[in-house]
Scaffold this active site. Structure first.
Site: not given
Lengths: 529, 529
Positions: A333-334
């Site tokens: 993620d991210e």
């Protein structure tokens, strides 16, 4: 003051507080609590007007067929919990036991609960564990699996309420129960604040009281690396917040064992290629060295160097030995692309290899990482970003949805045949005024457009306790009872949506958790617990 | 995940965590903490590069002139606090003490702190108490009042930080300090949830650590009446949540004494005529019996019956004996007019007496009540609604602003010559994501249009902990450090507005409170405490 939000959830009258309690226009009295209400609500429950009395000093739980260490320990725990119920503030008005109702027969003493476990115990909980059970409060539990027995004992303990003279009372009740979803998780982030082992144990206690069965241990992140690796002890030696803010191999084993005997899986997350700054304290070679205006800084992992993949592979081999669950969460993620974009060697590599975007660079990265996981017969779980450009991940990969339009995402991922977990609704770090469990409760993971086949790919979900602003001091209060709302959504039948009824059961459940040492915060507004 | 809010408050680099901590693009590391930063920030502070070492086992605090029980007890407390500082995670990097800096002289041992109290102790704190002090960490406190001594000891204890070998370190510092506002309060509601005496003690501890000096005890309300009256014991016997959820006369005296020796006033609130449902359990005759569609319900106090005023007068006579402070809060907020409007006798009375609105009926009510308070040489405090129609309240009455446009309200009330308290900004039950102390910190009570004379009428303010969704389990976490922000606003000079600097001091202050047994929640995001 500030009672606008409460006005909508107040229930009139409160037998439990005092029968003569006045009821006036503004505002209403406290929310009624159920007496012996079960959380999460069982699939099938039938009660009569009869009830049994229990003398807590002369009550036993007896295995009549198979048993094992898990059952023995559970019996010890639940006998203690049942005994402590005499101190509960939630009880029936004592007028009931006089037998004035026409259907009430004289109460019988219940001296034992017999546990019919029809199969030998499994050693460890897993995704497909059988949690079905039958329970009759006249003294019988039947289950085909130790895991169902654990859930049945929890249910039985919740049905027991105080009576007079240090005795207990349990309404005659027959329950057939099993969960709707097999994966009912709680993510706990132990990187942004260090959470001590004792608090982790209490979180696991609370999970058991809510029939949650997956402890998603987001153990490391940018801010600290508390996991003490056998192969790479320097990761925590240099990357932990403080020398004592670590999880040794013994600590990790203790947590896994504490969870195991409660029927809770422990799935570790080692999030890559972003969220890895703390790795770079001891191993800067695996991170991207930024250039240009970011010169001197380190970014996400370097996706074009073999050393990165070798390091991950070696660490993950250890992780997969240490954590017995078949699943491992590898994050994804991210990932911030600024640093990759600043790196001459990365940009050159992309040109040379015809990689048109950083998303594709990330896709390639996650493909390699998930392949190294599956090569070891484990199955990866990833955050949604890892799969957005890449729905052709290794078969079996589970994707966890946490942000954006979850209905579209669940449609898309399940359409591509992937199994999925819902977390978007259940971010416990998102705060609202008042008792904010209602929004968690209302979220239905199957409420998206898709075929029956697609819906079957939803394994469940997880409430997520990111630790930006929680520490040992407030994490239990933040988790409970807010995650209880997700727990019922994931366990109980889809039609379990009577908010007022749930509110009253949750009011009791908070009192119950408090009595058992979980400092759950108030759920509904003014109250007696 | 969920770090948007943090991005704005992250400070780069963290000597305290590890000097080699990597610093990457996204996201930033933990917020720096100060070392020996004082909260709230003193009015005047000058430090040098010198410092003293303290052997906690051989350190004493010595009165050199006047002393008294308050000082003796404070010395015992602060010696213990100073000794416990060796366990603090916040310390200077040890390189400093090698004397490498040109202005650093070899450290001297500080073996005692001498307290020059130039006047005999006052017995109890009051609105006009003198909290000024001078402090030199070379070993001297000077104050003209015991209250200033208490504040000085708190400041000294905050300047002390760990050193090597179980020794402590204090930078050479000279401080002259006094508060900007005399009334720096915390309201605690003990009706919507019962808060145990032990937790009240810890709240008072925390207040002392933040130099808050008024405990506004919102002791009763609609939901329960825990105060055990000598004259009317039936009020709590019937109106408390449960028999044990009460404050006996001894409990109240204990709380007042615990506060007194910490220089904290206790102002009780008995809110009338609304918020009184719990009174009606035992005394329905003082409440309005609703009619029409509200038939069978009870509303606010009945404003047209003598028995109401007689009852209030008798109870308040007792309250004013039990609580030694000159001020008493009589409420006056949120009176619902539906029940009054439904009552034939009240509507008839209004017609007969030419009372044109329920607001005026309320005004008359509050006038009578405040008169009965002032007749006993006490001074009333009221919520803003009591004065909106009625700025000609008895002289001296203080009005507390809690909702709506506080700038307009403060202008209006002070224009009419009334003294006022700010609470509108500081409602601790209003939750936001992340560390939400910044909004509390930014609120400036003098930021309204008005003359110098008007501004002088602002006595300070109060953070308000309404207890809809807090109980013993989470009230300390909710109060601290969020009320610390209000505490600094009310103590420190108006120009104290450097948010980044405050953030770093608050980071340390949270660690400090944790070390002292206050489970303050994280203020700023990821961190080591």
């Amino acid at each position: 003051m500030y009672r606008g939000i409460l006005a909508t959830i107040v229930v009139i009258g409160s037998l439990l507080v005092t029968a003569s309690f006045a009821y006036i226009v503004n505002p209403g009295p406290v929310v009624n609590a159920t007496v012996g209400g079960v959380w999460p609500r069982p699939k099938y429950l039938r009660s009569t007007d009869n009830y049994f009395l229990i003398d807590p000093k002369n009550f036993s739980i007896l295995p009549v067929e198979n048993t094992c260490d898990i059952l023995d320990k559970a019996i010890t725990r639940y006998i203690k919990i049942i005994q402590s119920t005499v101190h509960s503030p939630i009880y029936y008005p004592h007028v009931v036991h006089n037998g004035s109702g026409t259907n009430v027969t004289p109460a019988q003493i219940l001296s034992s609960l017999k546990v019919n476990l029809t199969s030998p115990c499994e050693q460890k909980p897993h995704l497909k564990m059988d949690e079905w059970y039958f329970l009759s409060t006249s003294g019988t539990i039947i289950s085909h699996s130790i895991w169902g027995v654990l859930r049945a004992l929890e249910t039985f303990s919740q049905l027991v309420t105080p009576y007079e003279n240090q005795m207990l009372r349990v309404t005659e009740t027959h329950i057939r129960d099993e969960p709707r979803f097999p994966h009912r998780g709680l993510l706990v982030d132990t990187s942004r604040h260090y959470i001590s082992k004792d608090i982790l144990f209490r979180i696991l206690d609370g999970m058991a009281y809510n029939k949650l069965n997956v402890f998603h241990w987001h153990i490391v992140d940018d801010h600290s690396f508390p996991y003490v690796s056998k192969k790479f002890p320097e990761l925590s030696a240099k990357g932990a917040f403080r020398p004592e803010m670590i999880y040794t191999q013994k600590d990790v084993a203790d947590v896994i064992e504490y969870a195991r005997i409660r029927g809770i899986r422990v799935i570790p997350e080692f999030d890559v290629p972003g969220h890895t700054r703390s790795w770079g304290v001891s191993h800067p070679e695996v991170l991207t060295q930024c250039e240009g205006s970011y010169q001197g800084l380190m970014g996400p992992m370097n996706p074009i160097k073999d050393v990165t993949y070798q390091f991950i592979d070696e660490l993950f081999r250890e992780v997969q030995e240490v954590f017995p669950d078949q699943y491992i969460h590898v994050g994804g993620d991210e990932v911030g692309f600024e640093c990759w974009n600043s790196s001459t060697e990365i940009v050159d590599y992309m040109k040379k290899n015809n990689i048109s975007s950083f998303s594709f660079l990330q896709k390639n990265f996650m493909e390699k990482v998930t392949r190294s996981v599956t090569a070891l017969d484990n199955i990866p779980i990833v955050w949604q970003e890892a799969m957005v450009e890449n729905v052709d991940m290794p078969p079996g990969t589970i994707v966890q949805v946490w942000t954006g339009d979850w209905r579209v995402l669940l449609f898309m991922f399940t359409k591509a045949g992937h199994r999925a977990l819902m977390s978007e609704c259940w971010y416990l770090d998102h705060l609202e005024n008042g008792g904010d469990w209602k929004k968690y409760y209302n979220c239905e993971p199957l409420d998206f457009i898709g075929s029956e086949e697609q819906k079957k790919l939803i394994l469940g979900g997880e409430a997520c306790m990111w630790a930006e602003v929680v520490s040992d001091r407030n994490i239990l209060q933040r988790i409970f009872p807010r995650s209880s709302a997700a727990a019922e959504r994931l366990w109980s039948p889809q039609h379990t949506r009577n908010f007022v009824e749930a509110q009253q059961r949750l009011e009791e459940h908070v009192c119950r958790m408090n009595l058992r040492g979980i400092p759950a915060q108030p759920a509904n507004g003014p109250g007696i617990c």
